[in-house]
Scaffold this motif. Structure first.
Motif, mmCIF file in Angstrom:
data_model
loop_
_atom_site.group_PDB
_atom_site.id
_atom_site.type_symbol
_atom_site.label_atom_id
_atom_site.label_comp_id
_atom_site.label_asym_id
_atom_site.label_seq_id
_atom_site.Cartn_x
_atom_site.Cartn_y
_atom_site.Cartn_z
ATOM 1 N N ASP B 30 9.949 -22.319 -27.512
ATOM 2 C CA ASP B 30 11.016 -21.672 -26.762
ATOM 3 C C ASP B 30 11.140 -22.163 -25.315
ATOM 4 O OD1 ASP B 30 9.058 -18.577 -26.457
ATOM 5 O OD2 ASP B 30 8.684 -20.616 -25.723
ATOM 6 N N THR B 31 10.249 -23.039 -24.895
ATOM 7 C CA THR B 31 10.242 -23.514 -23.509
ATOM 8 C C THR B 31 10.389 -25.032 -23.497
ATOM 9 O OG1 THR B 31 8.794 -21.697 -22.854
ATOM 10 C CG2 THR B 31 8.939 -23.572 -21.353
ATOM 11 N N VAL B 32 11.279 -25.513 -22.641
ATOM 12 C CA VAL B 32 11.524 -26.953 -22.544
ATOM 13 C C VAL B 32 11.329 -27.404 -21.107
ATOM 14 C CG1 VAL B 32 13.237 -28.778 -22.746
ATOM 15 C CG2 VAL B 32 13.114 -27.002 -24.495
ATOM 16 N N SER B 33 10.581 -28.477 -20.943
ATOM 17 C CA SER B 33 10.364 -29.078 -19.627
ATOM 18 C C SER B 33 10.872 -30.513 -19.649
ATOM 19 C CB SER B 33 8.878 -29.071 -19.260
ATOM 20 O OG SER B 33 8.341 -27.765 -19.298
ATOM 21 N N TRP B 34 11.363 -30.970 -18.497
ATOM 22 C CA TRP B 34 11.847 -32.343 -18.371
ATOM 23 C C TRP B 34 11.018 -33.081 -17.334
ATOM 24 C CZ3 TRP B 34 15.581 -34.768 -21.250
ATOM 25 C CH2 TRP B 34 16.404 -33.956 -22.045
ATOM 26 N N TYR B 35 10.741 -34.366 -17.623
ATOM 27 C CA TYR B 35 9.958 -35.217 -16.735
ATOM 28 C C TYR B 35 10.650 -36.564 -16.569
ATOM 29 C CZ TYR B 35 6.165 -31.905 -17.612
ATOM 30 O OH TYR B 35 5.399 -30.769 -17.701
#
Lengths: 109, 114
Positions: B30-35
């Motif tokens: 349910d959690t999305v991170s961008w790098y």
């Protein structure tokens, strides 16, 4: 702020040699620590992790121990293979992942 | 069990243009991170989305924006592209109830700005 420092690369070894890649960190709290591996042209794969002091993470012959007293999480493998050639990233998680600059490992037959 | 997927795999844009990158998280996450990963560097945190809101942001300008949809997928938008935006953009998904302890990464989108 939080930071991760890895040993300078690249590292070149012969097959079956012993591997150590040093990693130290600076953090304001008690982070979880990770090693990720990146093969050429690919994204990051989680190699191993440790969530508290003195925990040892291990996977595929790689190991690393969370040392709070020395703020370190060094990666080791007793006998490397050509297929281990990749870029290795040490990282800490304290809300977000903070990565080191990466260490290129090349293993020759 | 499908892992994290990203599209497109490669993209070429010119300075000043806008770009949208897409990410579908691992099933159940349910959690999305961008790098952003510049050549020869470690990934740098851009921002993180949970419950369709930006929860945390790294040191990136407002030209970088994002969105999370009800199905947990996410988009990264970059406006007014600069040459220095050329990089591999990585998406990672995780579970809030596991304190986002383990993040699974997609293969990335390689963006080249000319």
């Amino acid at each position: 702020g939080n930071s991760v420092t890895q040993m300078e690369g690249p590292v070149t070894l012969s097959e079956e040699a012993f591997l150590t890649i040093n990693c130290t960190y600076t953090a304001t709290g008690y982070p979880s620590l990770f090693w990720y591996v990146q093969y050429p042209g690919e994204g990051l794969q989680l190699l191993l992790k440790a969530t508290k002091a003195d925990d040892k993470g291990s996977n595929k012959g790689f190991e690393a121990t969370y040392r709070k007293e020395t703020t370190s999480f060094h990666l080791e493998k007793g006998s490397v293979q050509v297929s281990d050639s990749a870029v290795y990233f040490c990282a800490l998680l304290y809300g977000k992942l903070t990565f080191g600059q990466g260490t290129i490992l090349t293993v020759h037959p | 069990d499908a892992g994290v997927t990203q599209s497109p795999t490669h993209l070429i844009k010119t300075r000043g243009q806008q770009v949208t990158l897409r990410c579908s998280p691992k099933s159940g996450h349910d959690t999305v991170s961008w790098y952003q990963q510049a050549l020869g560097q470690g990934p740098q945190f851009i921002f993180q989305y949970y419950e369709e809101e930006e929860r945390q942001r790294g040191n990136f300008p407002d030209r970088f924006s994002g969105h999370q949809f009800p199905n947990y997928s996410s988009e990264l938008n970059v406006n007014a592209l600069l040459l220095g935006d050329s990089a591999l953009y990585l998406c990672a998904s995780s579970l809030e109830r596991e304190r986002r302890e383990t993040q699974y990464f997609g293969p990335g989108t390689r963006l080249l700005v000319l």
